[in-house]
Design a protein around this motif. Structure first.
Motif, PDB file in Angstrom:
ATOM      1  N   VAL A 285      18.855 -23.884   0.746  1.00 32.13           N
ATOM      2  CA  VAL A 285      20.153 -23.913   1.395  1.00 32.13           C
ATOM      3  C   VAL A 285      20.128 -22.963   2.575  1.00 32.13           C
ATOM      4  O   VAL A 285      19.602 -21.870   2.491  1.00 32.13           O
ATOM      5  CB  VAL A 285      21.239 -23.487   0.409  1.00 32.13           C
ATOM      6  N   TRP A 286      20.694 -23.409   3.611  1.00 28.53           N
ATOM      7  CA  TRP A 286      20.696 -22.578   4.797  1.00 28.53           C
ATOM      8  C   TRP A 286      22.083 -22.559   5.390  1.00 28.53           C
ATOM      9  O   TRP A 286      22.774 -23.560   5.423  1.00 28.53           O
ATOM     10  CB  TRP A 286      19.699 -23.149   5.812  1.00 28.53           C
ATOM     11  N   ASP A 287      22.469 -21.453   5.882  1.00 30.96           N
ATOM     12  CA  ASP A 287      23.824 -21.358   6.401  1.00 30.96           C
ATOM     13  C   ASP A 287      23.847 -21.359   7.909  1.00 30.96           C
ATOM     14  O   ASP A 287      24.900 -21.292   8.507  1.00 30.96           O
ATOM     15  CB  ASP A 287      24.478 -20.079   5.889  1.00 30.96           C
TER      16      ASP A 287
ATOM     17  N   THR B 176      30.159 -18.926   8.517  1.00 34.44           N
ATOM     18  CA  THR B 176      29.672 -19.387   7.250  1.00 34.44           C
ATOM     19  C   THR B 176      29.306 -18.252   6.347  1.00 34.44           C
ATOM     20  O   THR B 176      29.410 -18.338   5.151  1.00 34.44           O
ATOM     21  CB  THR B 176      28.457 -20.262   7.464  1.00 34.44           C
TER      22      THR B 176
ATOM     23  N   THR C 162      30.399 -18.057   2.848  1.00 36.01           N
ATOM     24  CA  THR C 162      29.448 -17.840   1.780  1.00 36.01           C
ATOM     25  C   THR C 162      29.936 -16.761   0.846  1.00 36.01           C
ATOM     26  O   THR C 162      29.983 -16.915  -0.368  1.00 36.01           O
ATOM     27  CB  THR C 162      28.117 -17.391   2.380  1.00 36.01           C
TER      28      THR C 162
ATOM     29  N   TRP D  47      16.277 -21.592  -2.808  1.00 35.49           N
ATOM     30  CA  TRP D  47      16.607 -21.493  -1.383  1.00 35.49           C
ATOM     31  C   TRP D  47      15.416 -21.158  -0.522  1.00 35.49           C
ATOM     32  O   TRP D  47      15.367 -21.495   0.616  1.00 35.49           O
ATOM     33  CB  TRP D  47      17.699 -20.474  -1.185  1.00 35.49           C
TER      34      TRP D  47
ATOM     35  N   HIS E  62      17.994 -16.034   4.174  1.00 36.61           N
ATOM     36  CA  HIS E  62      18.225 -16.774   2.937  1.00 36.61           C
ATOM     37  C   HIS E  62      19.118 -15.971   2.032  1.00 36.61           C
ATOM     38  O   HIS E  62      18.945 -14.790   1.864  1.00 36.61           O
ATOM     39  CB  HIS E  62      16.900 -17.032   2.243  1.00 36.61           C
TER      40      HIS E  62
ATOM     41  N   TRP F  34      26.791 -26.436   3.473  1.00 37.52           N
ATOM     42  CA  TRP F  34      25.439 -25.921   3.678  1.00 37.52           C
ATOM     43  C   TRP F  34      24.535 -27.028   4.126  1.00 37.52           C
ATOM     44  O   TRP F  34      24.600 -28.138   3.679  1.00 37.52           O
ATOM     45  CB  TRP F  34      24.915 -25.304   2.393  1.00 37.52           C
ATOM     46  N   ARG F  35      23.658 -26.646   5.000  1.00 40.97           N
ATOM     47  CA  ARG F  35      22.609 -27.591   5.370  1.00 40.97           C
ATOM     48  C   ARG F  35      21.452 -27.367   4.421  1.00 40.97           C
ATOM     49  O   ARG F  35      20.922 -26.279   4.312  1.00 40.97           O
ATOM     50  CB  ARG F  35      22.201 -27.371   6.821  1.00 40.97           C
TER      51      ARG F  35
END
Lengths: 240, 763
Positions: free
Chosen positions: B39-41, B47, B51, B238, B284, B321-322
């Protein structure tokens, strides 16, 4: 040059008309014709060896268009193949090809017993030409209405080197007959099955033929024999 | 503090309520989607806040702090029911959704651990909880408390905490007084939290915050799973692709730490915490992996309310999240390799980075954005961070402004090891396309830049450009090339935007295809297949005509309405719309309807030394001027006609001059499937105040089968194997982040990222 082996013989035509003159009947005229041809050829060689024009798209080979027609009204016996076949022109590029083709009647619009031949320059559309004598041809019989398109597809594939059989291709013929039209493509070596198979497959692809179309391969030798048998002739001078 | 006391007082009741809520929401939850996905923000502030918020929610649902809030609420409810009914409901909604979010977050965490969800214990979720989360919770809770106490009603009725928390948070924080009043309490709670998780034995703090601490610890004590394990699971998931750090605990920590570094301005507590975790900086962080929760209306409003309609309370949608999605090996590897083969993985990013000049010219499209996110320097830093984060081996950028390229992007990218090719648009526009590749992975074979503006072709009157690169994948050890792959053609373009001028896009694209075709043929002439990557901003919606042409290889254009090519704007109501008719472009363009050049040198097969021409090619020259001249020596024999060649007449019986169908012979497949997995919401690549859509693509030559040349033992698979991609987002999610650009994504487009594998041969 033996005009008695008529490359345009009707063995391909399907209507089997037998009014073609005996080969010998034409012997006399042949020499005159030949002389004319030679003259014409040397002239064209000297004055206008055909080359692609500037900026044009050269073809791998130069080709010659021929037209032949059984002259109605004239007695068959006086006809000879060489008399009846006329050279339309030689071309060396895609543009030059179109130049001739665009000024020719579409095969589908031809009347009577006529043929267009498109052969590499130097190869006569005759069985007994050196390039042809060991060869054969694929024959496709077409119902009326299809000839123009199929012919065009066929020669474009040939000119564009789509058959990928090296030097094997000699030329192509479209024969307009009474009830059907016939297109054929000639190659040098009838015994080379890989080549003939490849030509067949390419034909199928480029002609976009109906699936039930019958394709027949015929060696020129067989054509000659059939012709001789048909006419009850023993080959007098051909040495075949 | 007050909250804590209240909570303590009402602990049993709130506990019951909390449990009930969680259970209910858990039942309603859809199954977790993301298993083992990174998961990347995007690493931007909004974000990160979210998060954090999410984490907060996660904790909130489980830890006593949420109970605190509830404790506030519960007594208030009955008392004020008459006069504050509305407010009460609002709070309840917020509350409930908080629960949902928390529970779903929990589910996700579980799923990454590959545990059966049915047997979940609420307590287990506490494991991945970070100190950070605790703090945030309190922060948030207190603010909510504040709101409740002051009678402040949050602007909108239905809140989507997970998605909109950034905005909400922001809005809350703007109330300075709130911030100030809450901070003391926060601090205490924070300290206590730290105690709880880091040094539980610290007694002095426990004295002051004893009750609360006790409550916090209660769930922890009940916990059945070990925190380390859970945290590890999260971290693993992640960092799977990009940060294969072995130290799981460390990874978890770093994950939790990052949001803070970005939240420095937010609260003191954040600042303090981030200092505590300054051991590692990383992008991350376990922030709620792939939450599949229900999200509702945002707290903020766009300045242009007519465009963004209020989001209804319906429709589940996905995480913001991407997610890095690896393709399932077993599913794709249909043909097992007969023997092991050296291969090379590489990543490709396509990114329309929104030229600043265009942004300023079209300000109305970005009126919803806070001014700071429109600042180029800010956007540039985010952009470079994003590129640095993913380090794509091939980077295809669009809307690269020339001065920014020269002064900022190119120097930085060069330092990062990229070789770059830039092509500015013709005309007065200052931006263009840039294709960059890692010189360590690829050797340049050829570069072509394309200009789609053709003064002699009426249709091609727009100033768009493209770049076609031919690269050779190489593995270099020392100064020696150890292995190389089949040539790779990388095409990058940005087609015309105008939604009504699909015909222009089509013609522009035909030029692109013709050039690619030439490159591919040049490889074929050398006896090699050529792999292909085609990416960029096509300004055309998936499944519409242009897309169809790309993916299926043909498009019937006769009578096609021009708008339908790209589909960016539905003009079907307009009966007078412009339609397409063949031929679309004149033969003077030199491109056939098969999207190939008509020039001979392109078609001459070098290998065989033959002049080979396709049927289409020869047909194309049929009516060229040189072909229409009557040959001088043409005798008027039968079989010859006096007619002059006439294109219109010839086209009657079997129209072959220009087919009604445009074709190409490239095998192309889109990396993205345009639908998000799970709920099936459409994913989008761009969003501004005139709407969102998928208009950016990465197409590639898929690996269809193995081509094996047994005679030489030479064995190379043509085609690329897609290994993974960075997931896109849905429009709703992006809207809930205040649209694009925002504090996380610096452009009005998202970046596209895909990872491929190609075979190598020993050099």
């Amino acid at each position: 040059m033996n005009n008695k082996f008529d490359a345009l013989k009707d063995d391909d035509s399907g209507d089997h008309d037998q009014d073609q003159g005996s080969p010998k009947d034409g012997e006399k005229e042949k020499t005159e014709d030949e002389d004319q041809n030679i003259k014409k050829k040397s002239l064209s060689d000297v004055l206008q060896m055909v080359l692609p024009g500037a900026g044009e798209h050269p073809l791998q080979y130069n080709y010659t268009f021929w037209y032949s027609r059984r002259t109605p009204g004239r007695p068959a016996s006086t006809q000879s193949y060489e008399q009846n076949i006329k050279q339309i022109g030689i071309f060396a590029s895609v543009e030059q090809f179109w130049r001739f083709y665009s000024h020719m009647i579409r095969p589908g619009d031809l009347t009577g017993h006529s043929d267009f031949h498109l052969f590499k320059e130097g190869i006569k559309p005759m069985w007994e030409d050196d390039a042809n004598k060991m060869g054969g041809k694929w024959i496709i019989r077409l119902r009326k209405g299809l000839a123009s398109r199929c012919w065009e597809n066929l020669i474009l594939a040939m000119l564009g080197e789509q058959f990928m059989v090296g030097e094997e291709i000699c030329g192509a013929v479209v024969s307009v007959r009474f009830q059907e039209d016939i297109i054929s493509i000639w190659n040098k070596t009838a015994g080379d099955q890989a080549t003939t198979a490849r030509i067949r497959d390419t034909l199928r692809r480029v002609l976009n033929l109906p699936p039930n179309t019958i394709m027949e391969y015929k060696t020129h030798n067989d054509s000659i024999k059939a012709w001789e048998d048909f006419h009850g002739l023993v080959n007098p001078s051909g040495g075949l | 503090m007050i909250g804590s006391l209240l909570y303590y007082a009402l602990y049993p009741l709130s506990r019951y309520v909390a449990g009930r809520h969680s259970e209910a929401s858990r039942k309603a939850l859809p199954p977790a989607q993301v298993n083992g996905k990174a998961v990347w923000d995007g690493g931007a502030v909004t974000t990160r806040r979210v998060t954090q918020f999410q984490k907060a929610l996660l904790d909130q649902g489980l830890s006593p702090s949420s109970g605190t809030e509830r404790g506030m609420k519960e007594p208030r409810g009955p008392e004020k029911e008459d006069d504050t009914r509305t407010k009460e409901q609002l709070v309840a909604v917020l509350h409930e959704e908080t629960e949902n979010g928390a529970a779903s977050a929990m589910s996700e965490v579980k799923s990454t651990e590959a545990e059966t969800r049915s047997g979940l214990q609420q307590d287990q979720v506490e494991a991945p909880e970070q100190n950070v989360g605790e703090i945030t919770i309190h922060h948030e809770v207190l603010q909510v408390m504040q709101n409740t106490e002051d009678g402040i009603i949050v602007p909108t009725g239905d809140i989507s905490p997970e998605k909109n928390s950034g905005a909400q948070f922001e809005c809350l924080q703007k109330e300075d007084s709130t911030e100030e009043t809450t901070s003391p309490v926060q601090d205490k709670i924070k300290m206590l939290t730290l105690e709880e998780s880091v040094t539980p034995a610290e007694q002095s703090r426990q004295e002051t915050t004893g009750p609360v601490r006790q409550q916090i610890q209660t769930p922890s004590a009940d916990e059945s799973t070990t925190p380390a394990k859970s945290a590890a699971g999260v971290t693993e998931c992640w960092d799977e692709y990009w940060a294969p750090t072995a130290d799981e605990a460390h990874g978890g920590e770093s994950g939790s730490e990052l949001p803070f570094s970005c939240l420095l301005s937010n609260t003191q507590s954040h600042l303090k915490l981030s200092r505590q975790h300054d051991t590692q900086t990383s992008w991350h962080f376990p922030a709620g992996p792939g939450l599949a929760e229900e999200v509702h209306c945002p707290l903020w409003q766009f300045p242009v309310p007519s465009y963004y309609p209020p989001i209804e309370l319906t429709g589940p949608f996905e995480v913001m999240w991407r997610v890095w999605e690896e393709l399932d090996e077993s599913a794709t590897a249909a043909v097992p390799l007969p023997f092991t083969k050296a291969s090379m993985d590489f990543t490709v990013m396509s990114y329309n980075i929104l030229a600043q000049d265009l942004l300023e010219v079209n300000q109305e499209l970005y009126a919803h954005c806070p001014l700071e996110v429109l600042d180029w320097n800010y956007r540039c830093s985010l952009l470079l961070e994003e590129i640095q984060k993913w380090e794509p081996d091939i980077l295809c950028l669009q809307e690269v402004q020339e001065d920014h390229y020269n002064e900022q992007l190119h120097p930085v990218l060069s330092d990062m090891g990229y070789t770059c090719v830039f092509k500015r648009r013709t005309g007065t526009k200052t931006d263009g396309c840039a294709t960059c590749y890692r010189s360590g992975c690829f050797a340049e074979v050829s570069v072509t830049t394309l200009e789609f503006f053709r003064p002699d072709v009426e249709l091609l009157d727009r100033h768009n450009v493209g770049i076609v690169l031919l690269l050779r994948p190489v593995v270099i050890k020392g100064s020696e090339v150890k292995a190389k792959g089949l040539p790779l053609c990388v095409a990058n373009t940005h087609l015309l935007f105008n939604p009504r001028r699909g015909d222009v896009k089509l013609a522009q694209f035909a030029i692109m295809l013709a050039e690619i075709d030439r490159v591919v043929k040049s490889c074929k002439a050398e006896g090699e297949d050529c792999n292909l990557i085609l990416c960029g901003d096509f300004n055309a919606v998936a499944q519409m005509s242009l897309y169809q042409l790309i993916t299926t290889g043909e498009l019937y254009i006769q009578g096609l309405p021009a708008w339908m090519i790209s589909g960016r704007e539905d003009q079907s109501h307009n009966s007078h719309c412009h339609r397409l008719y063949a031929p679309l472009w004149p033969s003077s363009l030199g491109i056939t309807d098969s999207c190939q050049y008509t020039t001979a040198k392109m078609l001459k097969s070098q290998k065989s030394g033959k002049y080979q021409y396709s049927h289409d090619f020869i047909q194309q020259l049929r009516f060229c001027p040189a072909a229409c001249v009557r040959p001088l020596d043409l005798e008027p024999i039968p079989g010859v006609t006096d007619d002059t060649p006439d294109a219109s007449r010839e086209s009657q019986p079997y129209d072959e001059g220009f087919n009604h169908t445009i074709r190409h012979r490239l095998d192309l497949e889109s990396v993205y499937k345009h639908i998000l997995p799970g709920f099936g919401n459409p994913e989008i690549t761009t969003l501004h105040s005139e709407g969102g859509a998928t208009v950016d693509y990465i197409f590639y030559t898929p690996r269809r089968n193995l081509t094996c040349n047994q005679s030489t033992g030479d064995f190379v698979s043509a085609g690329l194997k897609l290994i993974g991609s960075l997931s896109l987002l849905s429009e709703n999610v992006l809207r809930s982040m205040r649209g694009l650009p925002n504090h996380m994504f610096p452009s009005d487009h998202l970046s596209l990222l895909a990872k491929f594998q190609l075979d190598l041969n020993a050099a």
